[in-house]
Motif scaffolding. Sequence first.
Motif, mmCIF file in Angstrom:
data_model
loop_
_atom_site.group_PDB
_atom_site.id
_atom_site.type_symbol
_atom_site.label_atom_id
_atom_site.label_comp_id
_atom_site.label_asym_id
_atom_site.label_seq_id
_atom_site.Cartn_x
_atom_site.Cartn_y
_atom_site.Cartn_z
ATOM 1 N N ASN A 82 0.852 -1.189 0.000
ATOM 2 C CA ASN A 82 0.000 0.000 0.000
ATOM 3 C C ASN A 82 0.890 1.243 0.000
ATOM 4 O OD1 ASN A 82 -1.814 2.101 0.536
ATOM 5 N ND2 ASN A 82 -3.133 0.773 1.764
ATOM 6 N N LEU A 83 0.791 2.032 -1.079
ATOM 7 C CA LEU A 83 1.612 3.234 -1.225
ATOM 8 C C LEU A 83 0.870 4.485 -0.780
ATOM 9 C CD1 LEU A 83 3.233 2.441 -4.688
ATOM 10 C CD2 LEU A 83 4.153 2.000 -2.415
ATOM 11 N N GLY A 84 -0.280 4.319 -0.150
ATOM 12 C CA GLY A 84 -1.013 5.471 0.336
ATOM 13 C C GLY A 84 -1.834 6.145 -0.754
ATOM 14 N N SER A 85 -2.352 7.315 -0.425
ATOM 15 C CA SER A 85 -3.303 8.001 -1.307
ATOM 16 C C SER A 85 -2.741 9.245 -1.973
ATOM 17 C CB SER A 85 -4.542 8.393 -0.492
ATOM 18 O OG SER A 85 -4.161 9.217 0.608
ATOM 19 N N ASP A 86 -1.440 9.515 -1.788
ATOM 20 C CA ASP A 86 -0.893 10.819 -2.193
ATOM 21 C C ASP A 86 -0.092 10.780 -3.495
ATOM 22 O OD1 ASP A 86 -0.596 13.591 -1.705
ATOM 23 O OD2 ASP A 86 1.430 13.264 -0.958
ATOM 24 N N LEU A 87 -0.155 9.698 -4.241
ATOM 25 C CA LEU A 87 0.657 9.645 -5.469
ATOM 26 C C LEU A 87 0.168 10.655 -6.496
ATOM 27 C CD1 LEU A 87 1.415 5.873 -6.098
ATOM 28 C CD2 LEU A 87 2.530 7.498 -4.582
ATOM 29 N N GLY A 88 -1.108 10.899 -6.537
ATOM 30 C CA GLY A 88 -1.632 11.865 -7.493
ATOM 31 C C GLY A 88 -1.871 11.250 -8.851
ATOM 32 N N ASP A 89 -2.711 11.907 -9.628
ATOM 33 C CA ASP A 89 -3.055 11.397 -10.951
ATOM 34 C C ASP A 89 -1.966 11.747 -11.960
ATOM 35 O OD1 ASP A 89 -5.434 10.553 -9.870
ATOM 36 O OD2 ASP A 89 -6.509 12.383 -10.411
ATOM 37 N N ASN A 90 -1.890 10.928 -13.005
ATOM 38 C CA ASN A 90 -1.009 11.205 -14.157
ATOM 39 C C ASN A 90 0.456 11.355 -13.763
ATOM 40 O OD1 ASN A 90 -3.358 11.479 -15.917
ATOM 41 N ND2 ASN A 90 -3.699 13.373 -14.778
ATOM 42 N N LYS A 91 0.879 10.574 -12.791
ATOM 43 C CA LYS A 91 2.278 10.590 -12.353
ATOM 44 C C LYS A 91 2.906 9.231 -12.641
ATOM 45 C CE LYS A 91 2.232 14.705 -10.326
ATOM 46 N NZ LYS A 91 0.846 15.092 -10.487
ATOM 47 N N GLU A 92 4.218 9.247 -12.810
ATOM 48 C CA GLU A 92 4.958 8.002 -13.030
ATOM 49 C C GLU A 92 5.923 7.775 -11.861
ATOM 50 O OE1 GLU A 92 6.840 8.127 -16.808
ATOM 51 O OE2 GLU A 92 4.975 7.945 -17.939
ATOM 52 N N TYR A 93 5.943 6.559 -11.379
ATOM 53 C CA TYR A 93 6.812 6.175 -10.271
ATOM 54 C C TYR A 93 7.439 4.820 -10.576
ATOM 55 C CZ TYR A 93 4.101 9.702 -7.697
ATOM 56 O OH TYR A 93 3.488 10.851 -7.309
ATOM 57 N N THR A 94 8.436 4.484 -9.792
ATOM 58 C CA THR A 94 9.052 3.162 -9.853
ATOM 59 C C THR A 94 9.138 2.610 -8.440
ATOM 60 O OG1 THR A 94 10.376 3.739 -11.792
ATOM 61 C CG2 THR A 94 11.085 1.829 -10.510
ATOM 62 N N LEU A 95 8.590 1.421 -8.236
ATOM 63 C CA LEU A 95 8.718 0.730 -6.961
ATOM 64 C C LEU A 95 9.840 -0.295 -7.097
ATOM 65 C CD1 LEU A 95 7.687 0.184 -4.075
ATOM 66 C CD2 LEU A 95 6.178 -1.564 -5.066
ATOM 67 N N GLU A 96 10.912 -0.090 -6.345
ATOM 68 C CA GLU A 96 12.045 -1.019 -6.370
ATOM 69 C C GLU A 96 11.883 -2.023 -5.234
ATOM 70 O OE1 GLU A 96 15.554 1.363 -6.202
ATOM 71 O OE2 GLU A 96 15.290 2.160 -8.232
ATOM 72 N N VAL A 97 11.964 -3.303 -5.589
ATOM 73 C CA VAL A 97 11.765 -4.384 -4.612
ATOM 74 C C VAL A 97 13.043 -5.218 -4.547
ATOM 75 C CG1 VAL A 97 10.287 -6.302 -3.903
ATOM 76 C CG2 VAL A 97 9.338 -4.432 -5.276
ATOM 77 N N ALA A 98 13.530 -5.494 -3.351
ATOM 78 C CA ALA A 98 14.761 -6.281 -3.184
ATOM 79 C C ALA A 98 14.728 -6.942 -1.807
ATOM 80 C CB ALA A 98 15.988 -5.387 -3.336
ATOM 81 N N GLY A 99 15.694 -7.840 -1.570
ATOM 82 C CA GLY A 99 15.901 -8.394 -0.239
ATOM 83 C C GLY A 99 14.939 -9.467 0.199
ATOM 84 N N ILE A 100 14.053 -9.929 -0.678
ATOM 85 C CA ILE A 100 13.065 -10.940 -0.291
ATOM 86 C C ILE A 100 13.572 -12.315 -0.702
ATOM 87 C CG2 ILE A 100 10.712 -11.768 -0.684
ATOM 88 C CD1 ILE A 100 9.884 -8.841 -0.985
ATOM 89 N N GLY A 101 13.589 -13.234 0.241
ATOM 90 C CA GLY A 101 14.143 -14.561 0.000
ATOM 91 C C GLY A 101 13.089 -15.648 0.026
ATOM 92 N N ASP A 102 13.459 -16.816 -0.537
ATOM 93 C CA ASP A 102 12.542 -17.961 -0.513
ATOM 94 C C ASP A 102 12.674 -18.704 0.807
ATOM 95 O OD1 ASP A 102 14.896 -19.391 -0.667
ATOM 96 O OD2 ASP A 102 14.597 -20.047 -2.727
ATOM 97 N N ARG A 103 12.020 -19.858 0.892
ATOM 98 C CA ARG A 103 12.005 -20.591 2.155
ATOM 99 C C ARG A 103 12.968 -21.767 2.185
ATOM 100 N NH1 ARG A 103 5.526 -20.703 3.489
ATOM 101 N NH2 ARG A 103 5.174 -18.471 3.204
#
Length: 997
Positions: free
Chosen positions: A630-651
């Motif tokens: 959940n990135l919240g409600s403040d991103l605004g319309d017609n905007k571009e972002y990048t969510l970088e995901v790292a550090g998550i491992g398997d079991r």
Amino acid sequence: MSNTSYSFKENSHMKDIQGGEKKVMKKILSVALSTAMAFSMFASVAFAANEKLTAQQQFDALKSAGIVNGYPDGTAGLDKSITRAELATIIVKAIDLEPVTGVATYKDQNYTVNHWAAKYIEAATQAGILTGKDAVKQLFGPSDNLTVQELAVVLVKALDLEVPAETNNTATEWAKGYVQAALDKGLIESGINYQANATRAQVVVAAHAIYEANQVPTVASYTVSEAGKVVEFKLSNDEVVKVTLDEALAPNKETEVKFTHNNVEYTHKVTYVTTVAQKVDSVKADNLKEIVVTFDGTVDKASAEQKSNYKIKNVEVDSAKLSDDKTTVTLLLTQTGGSLDNKDETKLEISNVKNEDGTVTFNTEVKFTPVDVTAPTVKEVVGLGTKAFKIVFSEPVQASEATLSSNYEINGGTVGGSVNYVYPNTVIVTANLPVGEHTVAVSDVQDFSDLKIAPIEHKFDVVEDTAAPEIVSVTTNDLEELTIKFNETIKDIEDIYVNTTSNGASSYEIKDDEVKVYLEDPMNYNENTVYVKGARDYSDNKADRDAKVTPTLDSIRPTIIKDKVEKKAGDYIVTLTFSEKVRKADVEDLENYVLKDSNGKIADVDWIDSKGHPEIDVTFNDDENEVKVNLGSDLGDNKEYTLEVAGIGDRAFVKNTMLPQSIKINTANLGDNTLERAWLRDNYVYIQFSTDLATSGEGNALVADKYAVVRDGQRYVYEGKVNIYNSDSVRLDARDFDDIEEIIVDSDEIEVHFIANKEGDIIKTTNGSSVLKEKIVKPEKLFDIKVGDSEVVSTEKVEVKFNAKINSYSKNGFRVNDKTPSSAELSGDKKTLILKFTGSNKLSEAGSYYLDIDKGAASDVFGNKVDEYRNSDLKDKIAPKKKNNNVEVSTVTDAVYFDLTLTENVRVNKGDKYSDAFINDLFEVKDSKDKKYTVKGVSALTGEHANKLRVWVEGPITEGERIRIEFKGGKGAITDDIDGDGNSVESFTANTIYNED
């Protein structure tokens, strides 16, 4: 692909050769001379190589090339003298000059354009290689013999060799330099009589060297590597040349490759032959519990047999088994986790399966239709000693019927023992049988589409079994799991442990001749001993067994195989689906997610902290390997972002951690999937949704009874035809609602239920209901500007937001502060008109902004037009910036003030949220020696200097020292001086020279 050609030019790092048939190069003079010049650099080497061949062998080579001819009696006549005409012919052919026809510039008797050597003499003359014997009389002397020193002159001119000033030979004075040049290059022998007539052998040796140097090598063979990206060509001269392609060759398809080498263009047909998989060939299901995935080549065993790499809606995969030839994967569904629907189209999601050389990773969706029209049969019957036998069916069968002893007859009688079912297709029948042949009859056993086996008898042999089970193999894919395979079917086991009794099995499952073991503690990384106590078969033979195993660790990193960005209840939600089970602690660690804006900087929005991490906890669906961020409600319309995901491992016991992945987010294409508006016009009800609609499947928007009018709690179902008016809208005839005479606008509601978007997802309300409602209104109330949300993003861009999608607009109908936009464009969701102001038309960086719109300047697809707006205030979203590089410096007792000018008036928001210490820490002041000065305070000046920010530090500072001031940024700490939260000042650096004056 076979018609594609790849073209390349030679560069300093790579030689590109591509051949086929040898080209015969017919050069003009300049090309001939440049080739000759190139030859001059290595002629001595060529001549040395020629010494390995006799003059006769060299003559034979030239003859085969069509450069020389022998005498009629077949001899070469190497000891005979040579005429000037013969020399001209040999030289022209050797250096591949174009013969000149139709010309006869010399006046020799019997010399005309028809002379046998005229075309060669003229070519050599035009190239400056040969000249006439008498310039005044214009005589060439075609039949005159040639001396050795005259041969030297011709060779030096043909090869454009440098004539040395120093000579040491016995040639005539005029020829000494030419002879010396020929000697230096090894073209003629030393110590001979240079005034004597040259022999054909001497000419042959020199011509062969020239000919060899002038040949264009051809492609003898090639090899393709690096998944079709690199081709290495072996040339006819044994040179190996590496070619790197911009685009990999298509596997198993012939492709032309073109490129240039040594000023010669080559073309060669290349085929990248590979047996590794490039695509999914087919997906089939002949029964409702097994799916066969066939690739067009070999795949990697580890990833292909990872069951989490396959997903089917409403069912669970129990196992994935790769065939021996590594091209086919059979998926077995779990016993209790549902079955496929017979003859209904089904979608299989394949993710993270790699081909055998790792060059292709399959992340795809394949639709297939299970077709089970064949009843199960008995595949084999195997005697398990004298106390039991095993029946294997041709496909998975249901336990309820397979375990009924009444469905089996032995030798014409009923079964006296029990029937043990082993999922998916095996039963073990206990019965005391003598050694010999027996007959079993099977009936009423059915598969998962309820097709029953045809009653039939099967013969099988029973032999005495006196040997206890033996371990065939032990395999692992983790430190806490292993599979033990025996040489026969196992009835039960007393105990299993690894290395020591303290590391026993937490559980194990016997399936025929295999035992799946789950350990309480992990094994060692190196060799382990597996102990099996009391392994017993169905003849009650029992023994203790042990075996060695070195674990094969799971080395496959988890990956994000699917991402979906949605706006729900005002919040922007990113759903990430992983390729396998991942660790809950990693998933819930918010530091593993970083949100950046379109400029690659940390996003400056609410609900995201100063390091880009979300401030709202993620949710984790372990069953689906799904994470909702959940990135919240403040991103605004017609905007571009990048969510970088790292550090998550398997079991896996030894965790495999994902490589960083980036998810692109464009809020212009987002919004709650919902029913947006409904209106009545000319006896038709129009209903518009926020998304394109499905026109097939269970969420089909064309089904009439999914629509109703609601009045005073009473539902009136629609009974007419549903028309798709636009991809996101439907039109209903207002006269076709059951038992209702007239729609009452601004009172009646339209009710819609169980309608899907084009992806097949049911459109739901924010509370999860699939029933949607909206009041039916008049058309004139439909289309309006959302003034309160429209904003000035920068001096070049203004976003005007509407409550519905725009179909057409006129930029000239919009003005901001009396400026007409230079251009305009629609956002992805078509609800925002982006006005652009460029050049001298840019907006001011500070002040208030207002919008004027002419009536009808924009309209929706239904023809509804926007109303007139005048002097409508726009949100100011322009962030203050450093205006220039001027820094005003002043000094008071033990303190130095630095005043920086910004693009607009600012304020420092000290108080409960931001302390003095916090704001001071946003600045760093240091000198050229990296000495840091303590920031004592930050303030905004007032009055006419309200656009200046003052930073003061603890002195003293050395006179003439270079000072660097850095503002690191901080959301909301320092903003422009407007109502509301204000826009945060952008980070900046400033430099100045400290002078007390």
